[in-house]
Motif scaffolding. Structure first.
Motif, PDB file in Angstrom:
ATOM      1  N   ILE A  79     -10.915 -13.433   4.394  1.00 15.34           N
ATOM      2  CA  ILE A  79      -9.689 -13.162   3.618  1.00 15.34           C
ATOM      3  C   ILE A  79     -10.011 -12.351   2.366  1.00 15.34           C
ATOM      4  N   THR A  80     -11.101 -12.699   1.688  1.00 16.34           N
ATOM      5  CA  THR A  80     -11.479 -11.970   0.475  1.00 16.34           C
ATOM      6  C   THR A  80     -11.791 -10.510   0.773  1.00 16.34           C
ATOM      7  N   LEU A  81     -12.492 -10.258   1.873  1.00 13.93           N
ATOM      8  CA  LEU A  81     -12.796  -8.877   2.245  1.00 13.93           C
ATOM      9  C   LEU A  81     -11.518  -8.076   2.506  1.00 13.93           C
ATOM     10  N   ILE A  82     -10.563  -8.698   3.183  1.00 11.62           N
ATOM     11  CA  ILE A  82      -9.297  -8.021   3.476  1.00 11.62           C
ATOM     12  C   ILE A  82      -8.499  -7.779   2.196  1.00 11.62           C
ATOM     13  N   VAL A  83      -8.378  -8.837   1.374  1.00 16.68           N
ATOM     14  CA  VAL A  83      -7.605  -8.721   0.135  1.00 16.68           C
ATOM     15  C   VAL A  83      -8.255  -7.721  -0.816  1.00 16.68           C
ATOM     16  N   ALA A  84      -9.594  -7.774  -0.938  1.00 15.84           N
ATOM     17  CA  ALA A  84     -10.280  -6.847  -1.843  1.00 15.84           C
ATOM     18  C   ALA A  84     -10.049  -5.396  -1.438  1.00 15.84           C
ATOM     19  N   ARG A  85      -9.913  -5.184  -0.154  1.00 14.91           N
ATOM     20  CA  ARG A  85      -9.702  -3.821   0.352  1.00 14.91           C
ATOM     21  C   ARG A  85      -8.322  -3.284  -0.021  1.00 14.91           C
ATOM     22  N   TYR A  86      -7.318  -4.170  -0.025  1.00 11.86           N
ATOM     23  CA  TYR A  86      -5.935  -3.696  -0.186  1.00 11.86           C
ATOM     24  C   TYR A  86      -5.218  -4.184  -1.447  1.00 11.86           C
ATOM     25  N   PHE A  87      -5.757  -5.189  -2.136  1.00 13.92           N
ATOM     26  CA  PHE A  87      -5.013  -5.837  -3.222  1.00 13.92           C
ATOM     27  C   PHE A  87      -4.600  -4.883  -4.331  1.00 13.92           C
ATOM     28  N   PHE A  88      -5.524  -4.056  -4.799  1.00 16.72           N
ATOM     29  CA  PHE A  88      -5.222  -3.221  -5.960  1.00 16.72           C
ATOM     30  C   PHE A  88      -4.132  -2.191  -5.668  1.00 16.72           C
ATOM     31  N   GLY A  89      -3.890  -1.935  -4.396  1.00 16.86           N
ATOM     32  CA  GLY A  89      -2.817  -1.019  -4.043  1.00 16.86           C
ATOM     33  C   GLY A  89      -1.436  -1.651  -4.144  1.00 16.86           C
ATOM     34  N   PHE A  90      -1.369  -2.991  -4.026  1.00 17.08           N
ATOM     35  CA  PHE A  90      -0.033  -3.625  -4.055  1.00 17.08           C
ATOM     36  C   PHE A  90       0.067  -4.801  -5.023  1.00 17.08           C
ATOM     37  N   GLN A  91      -0.905  -4.941  -5.946  1.00 20.75           N
ATOM     38  CA  GLN A  91      -0.892  -6.094  -6.852  1.00 20.75           C
ATOM     39  C   GLN A  91       0.317  -6.115  -7.787  1.00 20.75           C
ATOM     40  N   ASN A  92       0.876  -4.954  -8.112  1.00 21.92           N
ATOM     41  CA  ASN A  92       2.000  -4.912  -9.042  1.00 21.92           C
ATOM     42  C   ASN A  92       3.365  -4.983  -8.360  1.00 21.92           C
ATOM     43  N   LYS A  93       3.398  -5.082  -7.045  1.00 17.81           N
ATOM     44  CA  LYS A  93       4.680  -5.181  -6.347  1.00 17.81           C
ATOM     45  C   LYS A  93       5.334  -6.521  -6.652  1.00 17.81           C
ATOM     46  N   GLN A  94       6.654  -6.497  -6.750  1.00 13.65           N
ATOM     47  CA  GLN A  94       7.394  -7.698  -7.116  1.00 13.65           C
ATOM     48  C   GLN A  94       7.206  -8.813  -6.093  1.00 13.65           C
ATOM     49  N   SER A  95       7.144  -8.462  -4.823  1.00 17.82           N
ATOM     50  CA  SER A  95       6.987  -9.489  -3.786  1.00 17.82           C
ATOM     51  C   SER A  95       5.652 -10.220  -3.935  1.00 17.82           C
ATOM     52  N   VAL A  96       4.591  -9.503  -4.273  1.00 19.18           N
ATOM     53  CA  VAL A  96       3.281 -10.125  -4.475  1.00 19.18           C
ATOM     54  C   VAL A  96       3.304 -11.018  -5.710  1.00 19.18           C
ATOM     55  N   GLN A  97       3.905 -10.524  -6.780  1.00 17.34           N
ATOM     56  CA  GLN A  97       4.013 -11.330  -7.997  1.00 17.34           C
ATOM     57  C   GLN A  97       4.831 -12.596  -7.751  1.00 17.34           C
ATOM     58  N   SER A  98       5.884 -12.502  -6.920  1.00 16.64           N
ATOM     59  CA  SER A  98       6.714 -13.668  -6.599  1.00 16.64           C
ATOM     60  C   SER A  98       5.923 -14.710  -5.826  1.00 16.64           C
ATOM     61  N   VAL A  99       5.104 -14.240  -4.876  1.00 11.02           N
ATOM     62  CA  VAL A  99       4.265 -15.168  -4.101  1.00 11.02           C
ATOM     63  C   VAL A  99       3.286 -15.878  -5.027  1.00 11.02           C
ATOM     64  N   LEU A 100       2.612 -15.124  -5.895  1.00  9.03           N
ATOM     65  CA  LEU A 100       1.651 -15.728  -6.817  1.00  9.03           C
ATOM     66  C   LEU A 100       2.337 -16.693  -7.778  1.00  9.03           C
ATOM     67  N   TRP A 101       3.528 -16.338  -8.230  1.00  8.53           N
ATOM     68  CA  TRP A 101       4.292 -17.213  -9.124  1.00  8.53           C
ATOM     69  C   TRP A 101       4.614 -18.541  -8.444  1.00  8.53           C
TER      70      TRP A 101
END
Length: 197
Positions: free
Chosen positions: A90-112
């Motif tokens: 999971i970390t390898l997958i997230v590290a590959r793509y996270f910085f491209g979508f970390q500021n999206k509202q849907s991602v922020q909502s999930v983390l919240w």
């Protein structure tokens, strides 16, 4: 061999769904190990204590200690591999793509939404371990057993926990120092009063 494979898949499940770090895995760890009949709550509490006071990531330590207790060295290897594999993938997958979508509202909502859930999971783990440590209440105990256990409070353990909490929360004492201090207190009390535990 089938038990080792079952153990590995159980720890893969723990590793895959332990959002929030090591402490958040404790409720799932306890549910799976006690549910399979591999450990008692008090034994899970011991594994948590040992894993916390040894160097390295909590999840890896806990899996290694639990695996060793259940099936020796093969158990340790299978349990550790199982708990580590999902997070590595999971970390390898997230590290590959996270910085491209970390500021999206849907991602922020999930983390919240995940943050308070993790807090609740840690609190549930704390209550379960406290019940076993201070009152001797095992998972699945009936109401009569719980009432009986509440009348036999381990006041010494409760006092050590309270002092440790105040020292760390109020006075910002290092957790490392606190672990060694409490271990020392345990050894000293056992030497002076062998029947205390």
């Amino acid at each position: 061999m089938s038990l080792l494979i079952e153990m590995m898949f159980t720890f893969m499940k723990i590793g895959a769904f332990s959002f929030g770090g090591g402490y958040a895995m404790i409720p799932l760890f306890q549910k799976e190990l006690v549910g399979h009949g591999w450990m008692l709550i008090s034994e899970v509490a011991d594994v948590v204590a040992i894993s916390e006071m040894t160097p390295g990531p909590f999840a890896v330590n806990a899996a290694t200690f639990a695996g060793t207790k259940m099936m020796g060295l093969p158990g340790a290897l299978f349990a550790t591999f199982g708990v580590v594999l999902p997070s590595v993938v999971i970390t390898l997958i997230v590290a590959r793509y996270f910085f491209g979508f970390q500021n999206k509202q849907s991602v922020q909502s999930v983390l919240w939404g995940i943050r308070p859930a993790v807090t609740g999971m840690i609190m549930a783990a704390a209550m379960t371990i406290a019940s076993a440590s201070f009152f001797g209440i095992q998972h699945g105990a009936n109401f009569g057993a719980i009432v009986g256990a509440l009348s036999k409070v381990d006041w010494v353990s409760l006092a050590i926990a309270a002092v440790a909490f105040v020292a760390m929360y109020k006075f910002k004492v290092s957790p490392v120092l606190m672990v060694f201090a409490c271990a020392g207190v345990g050894v000293l009390l056992y030497a002076l009063f062998p029947g205390i535990m």
